[in-house]
Design an enzyme around this catalytic site. Structure first.
Site, PDB file in Angstrom:
ATOM      1  CG  ASN A   3      82.528  63.242  51.494  1.00  0.00           C
ATOM      2  OD1 ASN A   3      83.801  63.241  51.817  1.00  0.00           O
ATOM      3  ND2 ASN A   3      82.287  63.418  49.960  1.00  0.00           N
ATOM      4  NE  ARG A   5      82.996  70.904  42.310  1.00  0.00           N
ATOM      5  CZ  ARG A   5      83.748  70.190  41.042  1.00  0.00           C
ATOM      6  NH1 ARG A   5      83.200  70.779  39.917  1.00  0.00           N
ATOM      7  NH2 ARG A   5      84.850  70.200  41.366  1.00  0.00           N
ATOM      8  CG  ASP A   6      82.125  63.576  46.777  1.00  0.00           C
ATOM      9  OD1 ASP A   6      81.546  63.035  45.670  1.00  0.00           O
ATOM     10  OD2 ASP A   6      83.007  63.258  46.214  1.00  0.00           O
ATOM     11  CB  ILE A   7      75.337  66.017  49.268  1.00  0.00           C
ATOM     12  CG1 ILE A   7      76.410  67.508  49.755  1.00  0.00           C
ATOM     13  CG2 ILE A   7      74.697  64.897  50.544  1.00  0.00           C
ATOM     14  CD1 ILE A   7      76.831  67.640  50.733  1.00  0.00           C
TER      15      ILE A   7
END
Length: 269
Positions: A85, A79-81
């Site tokens: 990160n 959900r937060d590529i």
């Protein structure tokens, strides 16, 4: 769950500490910080990355995502590529970190409806507008990340052309004009044009407006690691979600945004 999920391209959880209200996760140390810092950061943190290093970063990240989507039990959608990160070890090998927004996907679940969370510039339009989360939302984010690695430009901060287009919009425009390689980072003085062009096209396949038209991460790994002929006739216009009540480029005509998104502030294009 995180401690049991191990892969060469995932940041390893070393341990944890819970003391009163203090909760700490201890991860392995990654010497070169994040891709955002190295590739997109200030001059003081910037590192010149040659094409083979960028290829390894793309392939490693794709392999890590494929593991989360298809081999981890239960399956995981990150959900937060995004570049911040993707952490880099001493040899610039990538490791996906920060599972704070991750969702578990049992085998019998194809999608979930959830509160939108993530980073503007990487959000798939169907997820940003409707809260419909599938593995293809990660595929979309990875496609945007691919373009950042190739161009050396931020998807959420840089603007291109007289119309101040986002990176994905600009890439599609260059494709239509037959100038696809104009997106390549000027720092890359030497690179195999055919391979770079293939990587850009894979990014466009990953970011198509229709989630069902995007490849799986397994297919993405194959397209990046092998000399394959991509059927560009199947390639459709990308979807881009923008705030400020703007219409998603190539996607739905809905102009609604959730209150949680508006609280994050507006992105200037």
């Amino acid at each position: 769950m995180i401690s049991n999920t191990r892969h060469p391209n995932l940041v390893e959880l070393v341990g944890c500490c819970v003391e009163n209200n203090n909760r700490i996760l201890v991860y392995e140390y990654l010497e070169n910080n994040s891709l955002a810092r190295v590739l997109l950061g200030s001059k003081s943190t910037h590192v010149a990355l040659d094409w083979p290093t960028r290829v390894n970063i793309c392939l490693g990240t794709a392999s890590g995502l494929q593991f989360l989507h298809e081999e981890a039990e239960p399956h995981i959608v990150h959900r937060d590529i995004k570049a911040s990160n993707i952490l880099l070890d001493g040899n610039f090998r990538p490791k996906i970190g920060d599972f704070g927004l991750a969702k578990l996907f049992p085998d019998n679940v194809t999608h979930v409806s959830t509160r939108v969370a993530g980073t503007i510039g990487y959000l798939a339009p169907e997820y940003a507008l409707l809260g419909q989360l599938t593995k293809k939302a990660d595929v979309y984010s990875f496609g945007v990340l691919l373009l950042e690695v190739i161009s050396g430009s931020s998807s959420s901060k840089a603007a291109f052309g007289q119309d101040f287009l986002l990176l994905l919009e600009w890439t599609w425009k260059l494709r239509e004009e037959g100038r696809l390689l104009d997106i390549v980072d000027p720092e890359l003085s030497q690179y195999p044009e055919n391979e770079v062009a293939r990587f850009i096209k894979v990014a466009l396949f990953c970011t198509q407006a229709g989630a069902n038209q995007r490849p799986t991460m397994k297919q993405v790994v194959e397209m990046l690691s092998k000399e394959v002929n991509l059927n560009e006739k199947l390639l459709t216009r990308p979807g881009v979600f923008k705030l400020q009540n703007s219409r998603p480029f190539g996607g739905s005509s809905s102009e609604e945004t959730s209150s949680s998104q508006n609280k994050k502030g507006k992105q200037s294009a």
